[in-house]
Design a protein around this motif. Structure first.
Motif, PDB file in Angstrom:
ATOM      1  N   LEU A   1       0.840  -1.187   0.000  1.00 35.80           N
ATOM      2  CA  LEU A   1       0.000   0.000   0.000  1.00 35.80           C
ATOM      3  C   LEU A   1       0.884   1.250   0.000  1.00 35.80           C
ATOM      4  O   LEU A   1       1.649   1.495   0.928  1.00 35.80           O
ATOM      5  N   GLY A   2       0.762   2.044  -1.086  1.00 35.75           N
ATOM      6  CA  GLY A   2       1.629   3.209  -1.228  1.00 35.75           C
ATOM      7  C   GLY A   2       1.057   4.485  -0.644  1.00 35.75           C
ATOM      8  O   GLY A   2       1.791   5.396  -0.272  1.00 35.75           O
ATOM      9  N   GLY A   3      -0.264   4.584  -0.563  1.00 36.93           N
ATOM     10  CA  GLY A   3      -0.901   5.789  -0.039  1.00 36.93           C
ATOM     11  C   GLY A   3      -2.402   5.620  -0.019  1.00 36.93           C
ATOM     12  O   GLY A   3      -2.963   4.750  -0.696  1.00 36.93           O
TER      13      GLY A   3
ATOM     14  N   GLY B   1       0.097   3.107   8.439  1.00 39.96           N
ATOM     15  CA  GLY B   1       1.501   3.491   8.339  1.00 39.96           C
ATOM     16  C   GLY B   1       1.927   3.967   6.972  1.00 39.96           C
ATOM     17  O   GLY B   1       3.094   3.778   6.579  1.00 39.96           O
ATOM     18  N   VAL B   2       1.002   4.588   6.218  1.00 34.05           N
ATOM     19  CA  VAL B   2       1.324   5.096   4.879  1.00 34.05           C
ATOM     20  C   VAL B   2       0.846   6.545   4.771  1.00 34.05           C
ATOM     21  O   VAL B   2       0.031   7.008   5.582  1.00 34.05           O
ATOM     22  N   PRO B   3       1.345   7.293   3.769  1.00 32.44           N
ATOM     23  CA  PRO B   3       0.868   8.675   3.586  1.00 32.44           C
ATOM     24  C   PRO B   3      -0.633   8.709   3.298  1.00 32.44           C
ATOM     25  O   PRO B   3      -1.166   7.845   2.584  1.00 32.44           O
TER      26      PRO B   3
ATOM     27  N   LEU C   1      -5.866  11.300  -5.064  1.00 27.78           N
ATOM     28  CA  LEU C   1      -5.416  11.877  -3.803  1.00 27.78           C
ATOM     29  C   LEU C   1      -4.378  10.977  -3.135  1.00 27.78           C
ATOM     30  O   LEU C   1      -3.408  11.466  -2.536  1.00 27.78           O
ATOM     31  N   ALA C   2      -4.578   9.660  -3.233  1.00 30.70           N
ATOM     32  CA  ALA C   2      -3.624   8.721  -2.638  1.00 30.70           C
ATOM     33  C   ALA C   2      -2.250   8.877  -3.275  1.00 30.70           C
ATOM     34  O   ALA C   2      -1.218   8.837  -2.582  1.00 30.70           O
ATOM     35  N   ARG C   3      -2.212   9.067  -4.575  1.00 28.19           N
ATOM     36  CA  ARG C   3      -0.945   9.257  -5.267  1.00 28.19           C
ATOM     37  C   ARG C   3      -0.325  10.604  -4.889  1.00 28.19           C
ATOM     38  O   ARG C   3       0.892  10.721  -4.734  1.00 28.19           O
ATOM     39  N   GLN C   4      -1.175  11.625  -4.729  1.00 26.81           N
ATOM     40  CA  GLN C   4      -0.678  12.924  -4.262  1.00 26.81           C
ATOM     41  C   GLN C   4      -0.065  12.809  -2.868  1.00 26.81           C
ATOM     42  O   GLN C   4       0.954  13.433  -2.569  1.00 26.81           O
ATOM     43  N   ALA C   5      -0.719  12.015  -2.011  1.00 25.71           N
ATOM     44  CA  ALA C   5      -0.223  11.854  -0.636  1.00 25.71           C
ATOM     45  C   ALA C   5       1.207  11.333  -0.624  1.00 25.71           C
ATOM     46  O   ALA C   5       1.999  11.690   0.240  1.00 25.71           O
ATOM     47  N   ALA C   6       1.518  10.485  -1.614  1.00 23.75           N
ATOM     48  CA  ALA C   6       2.860   9.907  -1.697  1.00 23.75           C
ATOM     49  C   ALA C   6       3.830  10.793  -2.472  1.00 23.75           C
ATOM     50  O   ALA C   6       4.959  10.396  -2.740  1.00 23.75           O
TER      51      ALA C   6
END
Length: 324
Positions: free
Chosen positions: A65-67, A105-107, A309-314
């Motif tokens: 999980l990247g973000g 534990g991810v962005p 948004l998840a990709r932005q978080a990372a």
């Protein structure tokens, strides 16, 4: 191993979540009821449990999980990841980002749900290629997100886009925000249903008064068979929406208006009235060439935007695919 991204779209009625690959393509989705009356802590715990089940069912480890991106209705402080006020959920000062960051534990990035939907349409849908557009969702409530000069605009305190609380009928029906006559009291899904129910109580004849549950979909079907009350309800919602959009375009000078959410599925039954009233009210030269179109992603715009948004978080850019 390539990272996966988790997008979560929190609505007043349902929560939709999706796992996506490096190109932002969702490969598995899950929907659960929001049950907002349970309170924010239990709602967030239920979402986390559903995410863990989804990861387990797809054989996806936490380490991939990247973000995480979340779209949540209401006033959102995206910088802190805090939902300051969501009247349809009855949330106040809920630290959503911290809850998910500490568990997974991810962005994590949290934003208003309709700004998330606008981001989805910008990346993958009807906003692609446009630098200035307004994106509305018509559902349990009404909100909007906007791209101005190619940037998602949130305003000074993250409150931009609350078009649902634009007052369009000063002495109108009370709104959940405490005001009266907000657009949300006329053109949201529950408001359409309430209007029809009230008119039935007043004795207005209609095919909708047959004991079956009253829904927006049923109102649309009754419209198709020339039911006068269904036509009155949709015409009223469309006219007020067109009036509000004319005012928004006067202020923002956008080149396109995108409308999604469950009520938008009424299609041309609704859009015809919206476009007609918009053209009647908008200043010539400002409204010329402004398209009012359905959301290309339908009710998936929010969750697709949450993936972005998840990709932005990372720390990954919007306009290029993520890499492993």
């Amino acid at each position: 191993m390539e990272s996966v991204w988790l997008g979560i779209d929190v609505g007043g009625t349902n929560v939709v979540m999706a796992l996506g690959d490096g190109d932002g393509n969702a490969f598995v989705k899950k929907r659960i009821p929001t049950l907002a009356a349970d309170g924010p802590a239990r709602v967030l715990k239920r979402i986390i449990d559903a995410v863990e089940t989804m990861l387990e069912e797809t054989g996806t480890s936490f380490s991939r999980l990247g973000g995480i991106g979340l779209g949540v209705p209401g006033l959102v402080d995206a910088e802190r990841g805090v939902v300051r006020l969501a009247v349809n959920l009855n949330w106040r000062q809920v630290a959503v980002s911290e809850v998910f960051r500490s568990h997974f534990g991810v962005p994590v990035r949290v934003d208003n749900d309709v700004r998330s939907a606008a981001l989805g349409e910008y990346q993958f849908g009807a906003g692609k290629g446009f630098r200035h557009f307004l994106c509305l969702t018509l559902g349990t409530g009404i909100g909007s997100g906007m791209f101005l000069d190619g940037r998602l605009y949130a305003g000074a305190t993250g409150s931009a886009g609350e078009i649902g609380h634009m007052v369009v009928e000063r002495e109108g029906f009370p709104c959940t925000c405490g005001n009266r006559g907000c657009l949300e009291t006329i053109a949201s899904g529950p408001s359409l249903v309430r209007f029809v129910r009230e008119r039935i109580t007043e004795g207005v004849p209609t095919s909708l008064d047959n004991g079956e549950p009253l829904t927006v979909e049923r109102i649309g079907s009754a419209f198709d068979v020339q039911d006068a009350l269904a036509q009155e309800a949709i015409r009223r919602a469309g006219k007020y929406l067109g009036f509000a959009l004319a005012n928004a375009v006067h202020l923002l000078n956008v080149e396109r208006v995108i409308i999604g959410g469950g009520v938008s599925l009424l299609g041309d039954r609704l859009f015809g009235f919206v476009r007609s009233e918009f053209q009647r009210c908008v200043l010539k030269g400002v409204g010329d060439g402004v398209d009012i179109v359905p959301a290309a992603l339908g009710d998936e715009a929010g969750v697709m935007g949450a993936l972005a948004l998840a990709r932005q978080a990372a720390g990954l850019p919007l306009d290029s695919p993520a890499t492993a």
